[in-house]
Design a protein around this motif. Structure first.
Motif, PDB file in Angstrom:
ATOM      1  N   ILE A   1       0.825  -1.216   0.000  1.00 18.34           N
ATOM      2  CA  ILE A   1       0.000   0.000   0.000  1.00 18.34           C
ATOM      3  C   ILE A   1       0.860   1.266   0.000  1.00 18.34           C
ATOM      4  N   LEU A   2       1.868   1.306   0.880  1.00 18.52           N
ATOM      5  CA  LEU A   2       2.693   2.512   0.986  1.00 18.52           C
ATOM      6  C   LEU A   2       3.811   2.556  -0.050  1.00 18.52           C
ATOM      7  N   GLY A   3       4.105   1.418  -0.670  1.00 17.62           N
ATOM      8  CA  GLY A   3       5.196   1.347  -1.641  1.00 17.62           C
ATOM      9  C   GLY A   3       4.804   1.790  -3.036  1.00 17.62           C
ATOM     10  N   PRO A   4       5.683   1.564  -4.015  1.00 17.12           N
ATOM     11  CA  PRO A   4       5.459   2.040  -5.387  1.00 17.12           C
ATOM     12  C   PRO A   4       4.214   1.481  -6.062  1.00 17.12           C
ATOM     13  N   PHE A   5       3.743   0.301  -5.644  1.00 15.46           N
ATOM     14  CA  PHE A   5       2.624  -0.331  -6.344  1.00 15.46           C
ATOM     15  C   PHE A   5       1.323   0.445  -6.180  1.00 15.46           C
ATOM     16  N   VAL A   6       1.075   1.044  -4.990  1.00 12.83           N
ATOM     17  CA  VAL A   6      -0.191   1.743  -4.749  1.00 12.83           C
ATOM     18  C   VAL A   6       0.034   3.246  -4.570  1.00 12.83           C
ATOM     19  N   LEU A   7       0.494   3.660  -3.377  1.00 15.23           N
ATOM     20  CA  LEU A   7       0.581   5.091  -3.073  1.00 15.23           C
ATOM     21  C   LEU A   7       1.932   5.710  -3.426  1.00 15.23           C
ATOM     22  N   GLY A   8       2.990   4.937  -3.422  1.00 17.79           N
ATOM     23  CA  GLY A   8       4.310   5.467  -3.756  1.00 17.79           C
ATOM     24  C   GLY A   8       4.889   6.407  -2.714  1.00 17.79           C
ATOM     25  N   ILE A   9       4.453   6.286  -1.468  1.00 21.10           N
ATOM     26  CA  ILE A   9       4.951   7.165  -0.409  1.00 21.10           C
ATOM     27  C   ILE A   9       6.366   6.767   0.010  1.00 21.10           C
ATOM     28  N   VAL A  10       6.629   5.460   0.044  1.00 22.93           N
ATOM     29  CA  VAL A  10       7.932   4.944   0.483  1.00 22.93           C
ATOM     30  C   VAL A  10       8.581   4.178  -0.670  1.00 22.93           C
ATOM     31  N   VAL A  11       9.849   4.475  -0.903  1.00 23.82           N
ATOM     32  CA  VAL A  11      10.623   3.784  -1.943  1.00 23.82           C
ATOM     33  C   VAL A  11      11.587   2.806  -1.250  1.00 23.82           C
ATOM     34  N   PRO A  12      11.696   1.560  -1.734  1.00 24.18           N
ATOM     35  CA  PRO A  12      12.594   0.586  -1.094  1.00 24.18           C
ATOM     36  C   PRO A  12      14.072   0.917  -1.325  1.00 24.18           C
ATOM     37  N   GLY A  13      14.638   1.759  -0.446  1.00 27.42           N
ATOM     38  CA  GLY A  13      16.025   2.179  -0.567  1.00 27.42           C
ATOM     39  C   GLY A  13      16.998   1.195   0.052  1.00 27.42           C
ATOM     40  N   GLU A  14      18.302   1.514  -0.032  1.00 27.45           N
ATOM     41  CA  GLU A  14      19.352   0.635   0.442  1.00 27.45           C
ATOM     42  C   GLU A  14      19.287   0.408   1.949  1.00 27.45           C
ATOM     43  N   GLU A  15      18.975   1.473   2.710  1.00 28.35           N
ATOM     44  CA  GLU A  15      18.923   1.344   4.177  1.00 28.35           C
ATOM     45  C   GLU A  15      17.842   0.360   4.606  1.00 28.35           C
ATOM     46  N   LEU A  16      16.666   0.471   3.995  1.00 22.84           N
ATOM     47  CA  LEU A  16      15.574  -0.441   4.328  1.00 22.84           C
ATOM     48  C   LEU A  16      15.904  -1.862   3.885  1.00 22.84           C
ATOM     49  N   LYS A  17      16.626  -1.985   2.789  1.00 21.81           N
ATOM     50  CA  LYS A  17      17.018  -3.314   2.313  1.00 21.81           C
ATOM     51  C   LYS A  17      17.950  -3.998   3.309  1.00 21.81           C
ATOM     52  N   VAL A  18      18.938  -3.247   3.830  1.00 20.03           N
ATOM     53  CA  VAL A  18      19.876  -3.810   4.810  1.00 20.03           C
ATOM     54  C   VAL A  18      19.135  -4.237   6.066  1.00 20.03           C
ATOM     55  N   LEU A  19      18.227  -3.392   6.554  1.00 18.41           N
ATOM     56  CA  LEU A  19      17.449  -3.734   7.751  1.00 18.41           C
ATOM     57  C   LEU A  19      16.581  -4.965   7.508  1.00 18.41           C
ATOM     58  N   SER A  20      16.019  -5.058   6.303  1.00 19.54           N
ATOM     59  CA  SER A  20      15.159  -6.205   5.999  1.00 19.54           C
ATOM     60  C   SER A  20      15.977  -7.500   5.943  1.00 19.54           C
ATOM     61  N   GLU A  21      17.203  -7.430   5.398  1.00 18.35           N
ATOM     62  CA  GLU A  21      18.052  -8.625   5.335  1.00 18.35           C
ATOM     63  C   GLU A  21      18.478  -9.073   6.728  1.00 18.35           C
ATOM     64  N   PHE A  22      18.766  -8.098   7.597  1.00 12.21           N
ATOM     65  CA  PHE A  22      19.076  -8.448   8.984  1.00 12.21           C
ATOM     66  C   PHE A  22      17.840  -9.051   9.653  1.00 12.21           C
ATOM     67  N   GLY A  23      16.679  -8.470   9.349  1.00 11.37           N
ATOM     68  CA  GLY A  23      15.433  -9.019   9.877  1.00 11.37           C
ATOM     69  C   GLY A  23      15.188 -10.439   9.426  1.00 11.37           C
TER      70      GLY A  23
END
Length: 393
Positions: free
Chosen positions: A38-60
């Motif tokens: 919903i918040l990502g590029p597919f619907v609203l485009g409010i949040v873009v999946p950047g490098e910082e979020l990618k690193v946190l997601s991989e640690f997660g």
């Protein structure tokens, strides 16, 4: 610092949606993935999946696999272990064949078809445990369900290794043989280590007495096995899962004062809050953020076919496995339905496939939708069938 704002927005939205879903007994994974969609590029485009979020997601993801291993009961398949393993294997085999055939029918290549078959072969142990907790069923059924779901996880670990090799171009039979030997040796070595150190050795007591030391040791072992898994040519999440599974064997120790179990439960309790409320949701949110297929290319026929392949593969394979051991049709179908859910591990494998180019956005999006549908429908189908059987009885 914009990613801090993005992170805050994503977590607040995800936890709010999760709270609403809990009232309907809908699995929180669905709330987390939908937040990213919903918040990502597919619907609203409010949040873009950047490098910082990618690193946190991989640690997660690594922390999620650690937590999955910690909360797995290695002795769960000791009751009906042979039956559970056969049921799990047939469920994986049928789901793999149906998934492979479906993707091939829609015109995709061999590598993509193998990948999808492997993804659909696994059962989400969290969904299976959830349906058992909500509905009282025969002890044989519950033990086989949990044992088969656990065996599925071990098979999934092997399949992740195979998929990792496929992504690097290891298609020859000789390469696959060496890979299989390497995976088996690595997994067996870790399990033998867990048997000798965590189940039998008394020297481990000095590590588990102090919770801070135990916590630090757990993290060190997790990252060490993750690195060793990569050195062996496997995926690092295999090492993280096996680290949790290794430590979980403290439950099996002969300990009159049950200190080992108490300390293990304390560790899981301390980890649970930070992992389930922060790191693990971040991974599933990121899966939703990278969900961005062209709307015009989304195929409802492909989604429907994959959903049927996922559900029927487990229903037919696991039910047949139960029938081989002379269980009646009621209990056989109960296990077949209960094994139908997909969840965390499937999404982890999907993310890996997208990153390595084994699948495109359309396949990724289709299986994400299928996984969420099975997580939604499996508990409902199981509840309805159990109540129907009880009414007849």
């Amino acid at each position: 610092m914009s990613y801090i704002l993005d992170l805050s927005l994503l977590l607040v939205f995800a936890k709010s949606l999760e709270w609403l879903f809990e009232k309907r007994e809908i699995h929180p994974i669905i709330a987390h993935v939908l937040t990213g969609v919903i918040l990502g590029p597919f619907v609203l485009g409010i949040v873009v999946p950047g490098e910082e979020l990618k690193v946190l997601s991989e640690f997660g993801l690594i922390m999620m696999m650690l937590y999955t291993g910690l909360t797995s009961n290695f002795s769960a398949i000791s009751i009906n272990k042979f039956k559970a393993t056969v049921v799990a294997f047939l469920g994986v085999a049928f789901s793999f064949m149906f998934g492979y055939g479906t993707v091939t029918f829609f015109g995709y290549g061999t590598a993509t078809a193998i990948f999808v078959g492997a993804v659909l072969g696994n059962t989400a142990i969290e969904v299976t445990s959830g349906v058992i907790m909500r509905e009282r069923v025969d002890r044989n059924v519950s033990s086989i369900l949990m044992g088969a779901a656990f065996a599925d996880d071990i098979m999934a670990v092997y399949l992740i290794g195979v998929i990792t090799a496929l992504s690097r171009g290891a298609f020859s039979p000789l390469d696959m043989l060496f890979l299989t030997v390497r995976i088996v040796v690595f997994i067996v070595a870790v399990l033998v280590f867990s048997e000798l150190v965590f189940k039998r050795s008394r020297r481990i007591n000095f590590l588990i007495r102090d919770l801070n030391t135990f916590f630090t040791f757990t993290l060190v072992l997790t990252f060490l096995l993750a690195l060793l898994a990569e050195e062996a040519g496997l995926n690092r999440i295999i090492g993280a899962y096996l680290a949790g599974l290794t430590i979980s064997r403290l439950r099996e120790r002969k300990d009159p004062l049950i200190i080992s179990r108490i300390k293990l439960n304390e560790l899981i309790g301390e980890l649970q809050v930070v992992l389930t409320e922060f790191f693990i949701p971040l991974f599933f949110i990121y899966v939703g953020l990278v969900f961005n297929p062209p709307v015009s290319e989304i195929s409802l026929a492909l989604i429907a076919a994959l959903y049927m392949a996922a559900v029927l593969g487990k229903l037919l394979g696991c039910s047949l496995g139960m029938r081989l051991f002379r269980f009646d049709w009621n209990r056989s179908l109960m296990v077949g339905i209960g094994m139908g859910g997909r969840g965390s591990l499937e999404l982890a494998i999907l993310k890996f496939g997208l990153d390595t180019g084994l699948i495109n956005q359309l396949i990724f999006a289709s299986i994400v939708i299928v996984s969420m549908l099975t997580a939604l429908t499996t508990p409902q189908f199981f509840k309805l069938y159990v109540r129907m059987v009880k009414r007849k009885a």
